[in-house]
Design a protein around this motif. Structure first.
Motif, PDB file in Angstrom:
ATOM      1  N   LEU A 100      -2.752  -9.365  -0.657  1.00  9.81           N
ATOM      2  CA  LEU A 100      -3.841  -8.485   0.088  1.00  9.81           C
ATOM      3  C   LEU A 100      -3.884  -7.107  -0.242  1.00  9.81           C
ATOM      4  O   LEU A 100      -4.346  -6.300   0.614  1.00  9.81           O
ATOM      5  CB  LEU A 100      -3.483  -8.579   1.724  1.00  9.81           C
ATOM      6  CG  LEU A 100      -3.258  -9.915   2.233  1.00  9.81           C
ATOM      7  CD1 LEU A 100      -2.562 -10.039   3.622  1.00  9.81           C
ATOM      8  CD2 LEU A 100      -4.695 -10.647   2.683  1.00  9.81           C
ATOM      9  N   GLY A 101      -3.250  -6.917  -1.475  1.00 11.14           N
ATOM     10  CA  GLY A 101      -3.211  -5.417  -1.889  1.00 11.14           C
ATOM     11  C   GLY A 101      -2.228  -4.662  -1.211  1.00 11.14           C
ATOM     12  O   GLY A 101      -2.120  -3.368  -1.320  1.00 11.14           O
ATOM     13  N   HIS A 102      -1.327  -5.337  -0.377  1.00 14.69           N
ATOM     14  CA  HIS A 102      -0.309  -4.513   0.251  1.00 14.69           C
ATOM     15  C   HIS A 102       0.883  -4.478  -0.686  1.00 14.69           C
ATOM     16  O   HIS A 102       2.158  -4.127   0.048  1.00 14.69           O
ATOM     17  CB  HIS A 102       0.082  -5.306   1.596  1.00 14.69           C
ATOM     18  CG  HIS A 102      -0.856  -5.297   2.387  1.00 14.69           C
ATOM     19  ND1 HIS A 102      -0.677  -5.086   3.846  1.00 14.69           N
ATOM     20  CD2 HIS A 102      -2.410  -5.189   2.551  1.00 14.69           C
ATOM     21  CE1 HIS A 102      -1.667  -4.920   4.468  1.00 14.69           C
ATOM     22  NE2 HIS A 102      -2.793  -4.867   3.606  1.00 14.69           N
ATOM     23  N   GLY A 103       1.212  -5.067  -1.763  1.00 13.43           N
ATOM     24  CA  GLY A 103       2.202  -4.788  -2.699  1.00 13.43           C
ATOM     25  C   GLY A 103       3.089  -6.117  -2.766  1.00 13.43           C
ATOM     26  O   GLY A 103       3.064  -6.844  -1.688  1.00 13.43           O
ATOM     27  N   PRO A 104       4.078  -6.208  -3.585  1.00 20.66           N
ATOM     28  CA  PRO A 104       5.220  -7.243  -3.645  1.00 20.66           C
ATOM     29  C   PRO A 104       6.063  -7.403  -2.381  1.00 20.66           C
ATOM     30  O   PRO A 104       6.590  -8.460  -2.179  1.00 20.66           O
ATOM     31  CB  PRO A 104       6.018  -6.914  -4.907  1.00 20.66           C
ATOM     32  CG  PRO A 104       5.550  -5.366  -5.074  1.00 20.66           C
ATOM     33  CD  PRO A 104       4.391  -5.085  -4.560  1.00 20.66           C
ATOM     34  N   GLN A 105       6.411  -6.224  -1.545  1.00 21.74           N
ATOM     35  CA  GLN A 105       7.128  -6.473  -0.426  1.00 21.74           C
ATOM     36  C   GLN A 105       6.491  -7.154   0.783  1.00 21.74           C
ATOM     37  O   GLN A 105       7.080  -7.518   1.645  1.00 21.74           O
ATOM     38  CB  GLN A 105       7.535  -5.171   0.014  1.00 21.74           C
ATOM     39  CG  GLN A 105       8.714  -4.533  -0.936  1.00 21.74           C
ATOM     40  CD  GLN A 105       9.179  -3.139  -0.612  1.00 21.74           C
ATOM     41  OE1 GLN A 105       9.015  -2.225  -1.314  1.00 21.74           O
ATOM     42  NE2 GLN A 105       9.821  -3.201   0.489  1.00 21.74           N
ATOM     43  N   GLY A 106       5.021  -7.322   0.685  1.00 23.75           N
ATOM     44  CA  GLY A 106       4.654  -8.330   1.635  1.00 23.75           C
ATOM     45  C   GLY A 106       3.601  -7.628   2.519  1.00 23.75           C
ATOM     46  O   GLY A 106       3.453  -6.323   2.647  1.00 23.75           O
ATOM     47  N   TYR A 107       3.006  -8.083   3.418  1.00 25.06           N
ATOM     48  CA  TYR A 107       1.918  -7.781   4.390  1.00 25.06           C
ATOM     49  C   TYR A 107       2.343  -6.661   5.277  1.00 25.06           C
ATOM     50  O   TYR A 107       3.437  -6.977   6.050  1.00 25.06           O
ATOM     51  CB  TYR A 107       1.360  -8.865   5.290  1.00 25.06           C
ATOM     52  CG  TYR A 107       0.260  -8.640   6.156  1.00 25.06           C
ATOM     53  CD1 TYR A 107      -0.839  -8.005   5.642  1.00 25.06           C
ATOM     54  CD2 TYR A 107       0.398  -9.113   7.317  1.00 25.06           C
ATOM     55  CE1 TYR A 107      -2.143  -7.944   6.554  1.00 25.06           C
ATOM     56  CE2 TYR A 107      -0.575  -8.720   8.371  1.00 25.06           C
ATOM     57  CZ  TYR A 107      -1.947  -8.192   7.985  1.00 25.06           C
ATOM     58  OH  TYR A 107      -2.743  -7.925   8.904  1.00 25.06           O
ATOM     59  N   ARG A 108       1.934  -5.479   5.285  1.00 30.13           N
ATOM     60  CA  ARG A 108       2.512  -4.411   5.971  1.00 30.13           C
ATOM     61  C   ARG A 108       2.668  -4.468   7.431  1.00 30.13           C
ATOM     62  O   ARG A 108       3.686  -4.150   7.901  1.00 30.13           O
ATOM     63  CB  ARG A 108       1.831  -2.967   5.426  1.00 30.13           C
ATOM     64  CG  ARG A 108       2.736  -1.911   5.682  1.00 30.13           C
ATOM     65  CD  ARG A 108       2.248  -0.508   4.942  1.00 30.13           C
ATOM     66  NE  ARG A 108       3.196   0.369   5.401  1.00 30.13           N
ATOM     67  CZ  ARG A 108       4.322   0.816   4.912  1.00 30.13           C
ATOM     68  NH1 ARG A 108       4.507   0.261   3.546  1.00 30.13           N
ATOM     69  NH2 ARG A 108       5.188   1.738   5.236  1.00 30.13           N
ATOM     70  N   PRO A 109       1.562  -4.901   7.892  1.00 33.16           N
ATOM     71  CA  PRO A 109       1.824  -4.953   9.587  1.00 33.16           C
ATOM     72  C   PRO A 109       2.808  -5.855   9.776  1.00 33.16           C
ATOM     73  O   PRO A 109       3.476  -5.701  10.968  1.00 33.16           O
ATOM     74  CB  PRO A 109       0.233  -5.617   9.855  1.00 33.16           C
ATOM     75  CG  PRO A 109      -0.571  -5.102   8.998  1.00 33.16           C
ATOM     76  CD  PRO A 109       0.189  -5.205   7.620  1.00 33.16           C
ATOM     77  N   LEU A 110       3.001  -6.866   9.187  1.00 35.29           N
ATOM     78  CA  LEU A 110       4.212  -7.563   9.613  1.00 35.29           C
ATOM     79  C   LEU A 110       5.499  -7.005   9.211  1.00 35.29           C
ATOM     80  O   LEU A 110       6.402  -7.148  10.374  1.00 35.29           O
ATOM     81  CB  LEU A 110       4.150  -9.037   8.851  1.00 35.29           C
ATOM     82  CG  LEU A 110       5.333 -10.124   9.097  1.00 35.29           C
ATOM     83  CD1 LEU A 110       5.009 -10.496  10.574  1.00 35.29           C
ATOM     84  CD2 LEU A 110       5.029 -11.331   8.289  1.00 35.29           C
TER      85      LEU A 110
END
Lengths: 410, 410
Positions: free
Chosen positions: B64-74
């Motif tokens: 989702l374009g949030h980078g390799p650490q994963g979905y930012r809202p989560l």
């Protein structure tokens, strides 16, 4: 007191640590990202709702209780799709769902490769395949390509040369249908020749078909798997390119002798069930109409990219129009160092894949680039190529300013 | 012509091939499956719909374009939850989403372990941890547990013994909050003692908190990560037990020195985005009310299981009521061979985890079983335990027929 230092505990051979994520480049021509306008959001909503109502309670059980090969309705869809599109004869029992085709690469490599082994690959190749092989300590022998994909004369020579050294390669890896990065499609006659060489030397074929849905005319040769008569082909594919890359769903079609090992190596308690459920529900109803629409949009972007390259680079950029897919493989003049160009372009907000990272032969690929065109808008493609040309001119003196310069950039 | 034979190509050290999937046992007391009635289907539908409307187009971009650490809202949800529930002080930048906590295990092991290394673990332990270490050729030194978890006297002795042999273990792996399989919760005083020993010997702590949401009273000690002052603790968790196991979403909280290596090792192009999106949307609104309701249902099933064991096995089955979770660790009389019991029970339709697969000490665990109670219904629990007792009686002569036999079984 100082922070705990992990460095004395780290084993040898680790990759370089990742840098902090800084977001996507403003003009991003890298990665297999797709067109945001191509995501069928409304149909996804309906599919998610329908499948949650019907089977949501199943999420309480690992893999929905469908076993380690994955969600059965999705495997059933794939069996039918592979039969119709690729002439592959298989059932849901012959298919294993994985977390993107990258997990398929990892499992197949784990099942077959040991340090010191040799495999055969196409010379210009998917970076993720090449970096995996390097990390495993496996030698990748690169076979040159022409406009019809991997060259069989070169393959025959490589196999004979390895045989003379008593080396039996573990597999021949090929992306025969919309090759990454060259975009070539291997004709059926060459597929048959590849199979003949494979059988002659006892080397299985690893067929990566993850772009195969994206040919411009919707036509494709039969899969190598479909042409093989003795179960010597491992076939993998993905929904990343045809539906949505952020869904991590790929698949493997493999003989049980090998799949049973891959299943033993797949110790992740199953791939994500919701993404498999969504895809099964969506694809069963909409895949056939979705893909042609997606492909029309991709082809239009390719035209924009090629027009922009012609306008900005003139004859300095050489390329063959691919038969489908999401990337263009571009040759710039020999004085262009693609690695250095990529670094300079990134500073100017343009991300590109430099050829040396996408080839077993960094010299051959030294002035080549892979440009992905699916994700940026038409305007971003035009603007990004203009900036790339300007950076290239500043760094390497090419393209020289000429009458075909795009005036909209001024 | 015969099928292609892959066997000459297989490297040494592969696991045994998987058998064909035959479905779940009729009475399944294995695996971390949960209660189908506990899946919040209606809220999932609403969450999926809301997040697809708002961010569905993002699925065209890996992660989702949030980078390799994963979905930012989560990650933002988790940072707040970990602060409130476990007293962990971290931000979204310190959290990395993974495909279930099993991927966390793999990445941490890859980042820290080499063949021949030693780690310290709780003696009775999660099978997936023990099999991973065995495959990596890493020695797992098991520390006995008591009703408060890992025994610190035994840990101190083990560390001293290893030090005397010039062995520095790579980590101390613990499941301190609802230990698997014993169900114990380590009090804070012991966590501090564990940290003291960890620092004294320069051995980091690997804290697996994947069951920590499921304590009966909703209370839990502060995480070891929260008590550590020098960044020596790697903390992992999961949504598998608190929300739904078929969603493959776990997380790691780790110092950047280590996380940057794990990110470099995580070459999967991101964990499934839709599952992360659904969880972020759902959990932000409903996690706090969902978990107590789930836990009430689990506790009721535990009561049913303990009642059934008392009724069917009488004094032949010894166990301590766990403080939470989804499993019960049961000791049968010494003459019961748990491995053989598990095989015989499976033929009768009852799947159980035999102790020797869940312990570094197969002798200690030879007559022990792990029984998961979340997935079967109350009736299935009663019926399954009755069948198990009958199989055990036939195979080993215990439990002897007695007045506490459940007449409903006849």
């Amino acid at each position: 007191m100082a922070l705990f230092d992990f460095s004395p505990l780290l084993p040898a051979g680790l990759p370089a640590p990742a840098a902090r994520w800084n977001g996507l480049a403003k003009y991003s021509f890298v990665g297999g990202n797709n067109d945001p306008d191509g995501v069928p959001v409304e149909d996804f909503r309906a599919a998610a709702d329908a499948v949650l109502v019907r089977e949501g309670r199943g999420l309480a059980t690992y893999g929905l209780g469908h076993g380690p090969q994955g969600y059965r309705p999705l495997r059933a869809f794939l069996a039918e799709k592979l039969r119709r599109d690729a002439a592959i004869s298989c059932s849901a029992d012959d298919i294993m769902m994985v977390s993107g085709s990258l997990q398929a690469l990892d499992l197949i490599n784990q099942a077959l490769l040991a340090r010191g082994d040799t495999v055969i690959v196409e010379r210009d190749n998917y970076q993720g395949t090449l970096t995996r092989l390097a990390r495993l300590g496996v030698e990748a022998v690169g076979i040159p390509l022409d406009q019809h994909g991997m060259r069989m004369d070169a393959l025959a020579a490589a196999l004979a040369g390895l045989k003379a050294r008593s080396i039996r390669p573990k597999y021949i890896y090929t992306i025969p249908t919309v090759q990454n990065p060259t975009g070539t499609v291997m004709p059926e006659s060459r597929r048959l020749e590849l199979l003949r060489l494979s059988e002659q030397h006892g080397v299985p074929i690893f067929e990566d078909d993850c772009y195969a849905d994206l040919t411009w005319d919707g036509q494709r040769p039969r899969a190598i798997h479909a042409l093989a008569e003795h179960g010597s082909v491992i076939h993998i594919g993905s929904f990343s390119k045809s539906v949505a890359p952020a869904l991590r769903v790929g698949f493997v079609v493999a003989p049980w002798q090998l799949m049973s090992i891959m299943l033993a190596l797949k110790t992740d308690a199953g791939s994500g069930a919701l993404e498999q459920m969504l895809l099964a529900e969506y694809c069963t109803a909409h895949f056939d109409s979705h893909v042609p629409e997606l492909v029309r949009g991709l082809r239009a972007k390719l035209e924009t990219l090629m027009d922009a390259l012609n306008a900005e680079f003139g004859t300095a950029a050489e390329f063959a129009a691919p038969h489908g897919g999401i990337f263009l493989w571009v040759k710039l003049p020999d004085q262009v160092d693609a690695m250095r160009l990529a670094q300079a372009a990134l500073k100017a907000g343009v991300a590109i894949n430099p050829g040396p990272e996408w080839s077993t032969d960094p010299v051959h690929a030294g002035s080549r680039l892979r440009l992905c065109f699916a994700s940026p808008s038409h305007q971003e493609i035009r603007d990004g190529v203009a900036i790339l040309a300007e950076v290239c001119r500043q760094e390497f003196g090419v393209p020289i300013r000429s009458a075909n310069m795009d005036k909209t950039r001024l």
